[in-house]
Design an enzyme around this catalytic site. Structure first.
Site, short mmCIF file in Angstrom:
data_model
loop_
_atom_site.label_atom_id
_atom_site.label_comp_id
_atom_site.label_asym_id
_atom_site.label_seq_id
_atom_site.Cartn_x
_atom_site.Cartn_y
_atom_site.Cartn_z
N LYS A 80 -24.75 -14.58 -47.99
CA LYS A 80 -23.62 -13.66 -47.90
C LYS A 80 -22.38 -14.36 -48.43
CE LYS A 80 -21.32 -10.68 -44.45
NZ LYS A 80 -21.35 -10.27 -43.02
N SER A 158 -21.93 -5.41 -42.28
CA SER A 158 -21.23 -5.91 -43.45
C SER A 158 -22.09 -6.83 -44.33
CB SER A 158 -19.97 -6.67 -43.03
OG SER A 158 -20.28 -7.84 -42.30
N SER A 182 -23.31 -6.63 -37.82
CA SER A 182 -23.32 -6.79 -39.28
C SER A 182 -24.60 -7.37 -39.85
CB SER A 182 -22.13 -7.64 -39.71
OG SER A 182 -20.94 -6.89 -39.61
#
Length: 453
Positions: A80, A158, A182
């Site tokens: 990420k 996210s 997330s």
């Protein structure tokens, strides 16, 4: 060209092929890079590190040829884009930081590199990990991150790219982060396994902060068996020994408007859980809006400190088109005070004590996952963008710092993935993963793959 079915294998099976000499890291890495190029429609990556990945794969093959072994040796992965990588831009998913270039690796990246992993690149994420809210999936680097099961659907957030890349077989595994859902959200929407560790078990040094006491770095993978070797490489503390859970609690979902597809999948999942050989009991967790208020208060108060440069300057240009004046107004209207924060912290202590008492009786507690309909990638998020299933077990787990795992348990008739979410006592992460592995040993949902494109 390496066959698609090889790229879709779990980490543990890929490692066996690498050790057995029927597969090289270079061939595997080149296969993933080719698929990444082919699936740009997903917008799963912000940066692809092609040259570095090939170099690291060659190094791993040479190390294995010299006798070195390790599950992660030569294993291609992705991060990420809020996890620092030395000399590789790390944008936090925001237009404001497109040229941000860290000087050092985050601890988790340094550990994966030391284990011989091959970095394929940095993954899409909702802007600033959704720290300031975001009503549009398209308010994202290069547009929305799309779901491999249907590119009209959003991949969730996210950790959007982490879920999409793992589901589409663009990497062997990925790291994501979770403050409040997330990892769970993209794992659920994309039909993969999402693991959130016990709070502070995995270092967050070099990772963007949203909320100091809520943030966790975790793993997204196609198979629960893949989490353990990554966890062993990343953990910075001791864990309780691995064992099968002897007592499991199922959280009653009766009365929730989850819909017939979810209810049918949940019923089948509970029957599978009852076949695992553990004592299984049903419990009721009453709705408690105060818990939602507590986690939101803690998150937003800590966010305002962690991202003070954004909240005070109001000068950064974001993908999110909401004006900073409007953001400032709703932040001010929220009116969080030190008193509110202390009250929320006190409630968190009560929640932690409740779960401590619950885990005196049960090893694992399993609850409803997300039962939302697919969210369209090109449309505004619903006002209640996570629906009825932004659930108690996952919310309490984040508030109390419990390890959690989201695992696939079925599909809707439209082939949208459905999931459940389970938690365990702090530092019983291995017990939680043993439950997930046992469930997946009796089901096939995690083995289903979307079209490769």
């Amino acid at each position: 060209m390496i066959p698609d079915e090889i790229l879709d294998l779990p980490v543990v099976e890929l490692a066996a092929k690498l050790d057995g000499g029927t597969l090289t890291s270079l061939a595997l890495t080149e296969g993933y890079l080719a698929r990444i190029e082919r699936r740009q429609d997903l917008n799963a990556f912000i940066t692809v590190t092609t040259e570095r990945a090939i170099a690291e794969a060659k190094e791993a093959d040479a190390a294995r040829a010299s006798g070195k072994r390790g599950v992660l040796l030569g294993m291609p992965y992705a991060l990420k884009d809020l996890i620092d990588t030395a000399g590789i831009r790390t944008t936090w998913g925001t237009r404001a930081l497109q040229q941000r270039m860290p000087a050092a690796d985050a601890d988790v990246q340094a550990r994966l590199r030391a284990a011989g992993g091959v970095l394929l690149g940095k993954l899409s994420m909702t802007e600033l990990a959704n720290a300031f809210g975001n009503g549009l999936p398209t308010a994202n680097h290069n547009g929305a991150c799309r779901n491999p099961w249907n590119t009209k659907w959003w991949a969730g957030g996210s950790s959007s790219g982490s879920g999409a890349a793992v589901a589409a077989g663009l990497c062997a595994f990925a790291l994501g982060s979770e403050t409040w859902g997330s990892i769970d959200c993209p794992a659920a929407f994309c039909g993969v396994t999402g693991y959130r560790p016990t709070y502070d078990l995995i270092s967050r040094h070099g990772v963007m902060t949203v909320a100091y006491t809520l943030d966790k770095v975790g793993v997204l993978a196609r198979d629960a068996r893949d989490v353990a070797p990554v966890l062993e490489a990343l953990r910075q503390g001791e864990l309780e020994p691995a064992r099968a859970p002897s007592r499991i609690a199922l959280v009653e979902t009766k009365g929730k408007t989850l819909g017939p597809a979810y209810n049918d999948a949940w019923t089948r999942a509970t029957e599978t859980i009852k076949s695992l050989g553990s004592v299984v009991e049903t419990i009721v967790l009453e709705a408690d809006p105060k818990r939602l208020g507590a986690i939101l208060t803690i998150l937003l108060a800590e966010r305002d400190v962690a991202l003070e440069s954004f909240t005070r300057a109001h000068a950064y240009t974001l993908y999110d088109r909401e004006p900073w004046d409007a953001k400032a107004k709703w932040m001010a209207d929220a009116g969080f005070s030190a008193v509110d924060y202390v009250k929320a912290a006190r409630l968190r202590a009560i929640v932690q004590r409740e779960w401590q008492e619950r885990f005196a009786k049960y090893d694992v507690v399993v609850g409803a996952g997300r039962a939302d309909p697919p969210i369209l990638a090109d449309k505004k998020l619903p006002d209640d963008d996570y629906g009825v299933s932004f659930g108690r077990v996952m919310t309490d787990g984040n508030l109390a710092g419990l390890p959690g795992v989201t695992i696939p348990m079925g599909f809707t008739p439209e082939r949208f993935p459905l999931s459940l979410h389970a938690v365990a006592s702090p530092y019983d992460d291995r017990v939680l993963l043993a439950f997930a592995e046992a469930f997946q040993a009796r089901t096939e949902f995690h083995r289903k793959r979307p079209a490769t494109g």
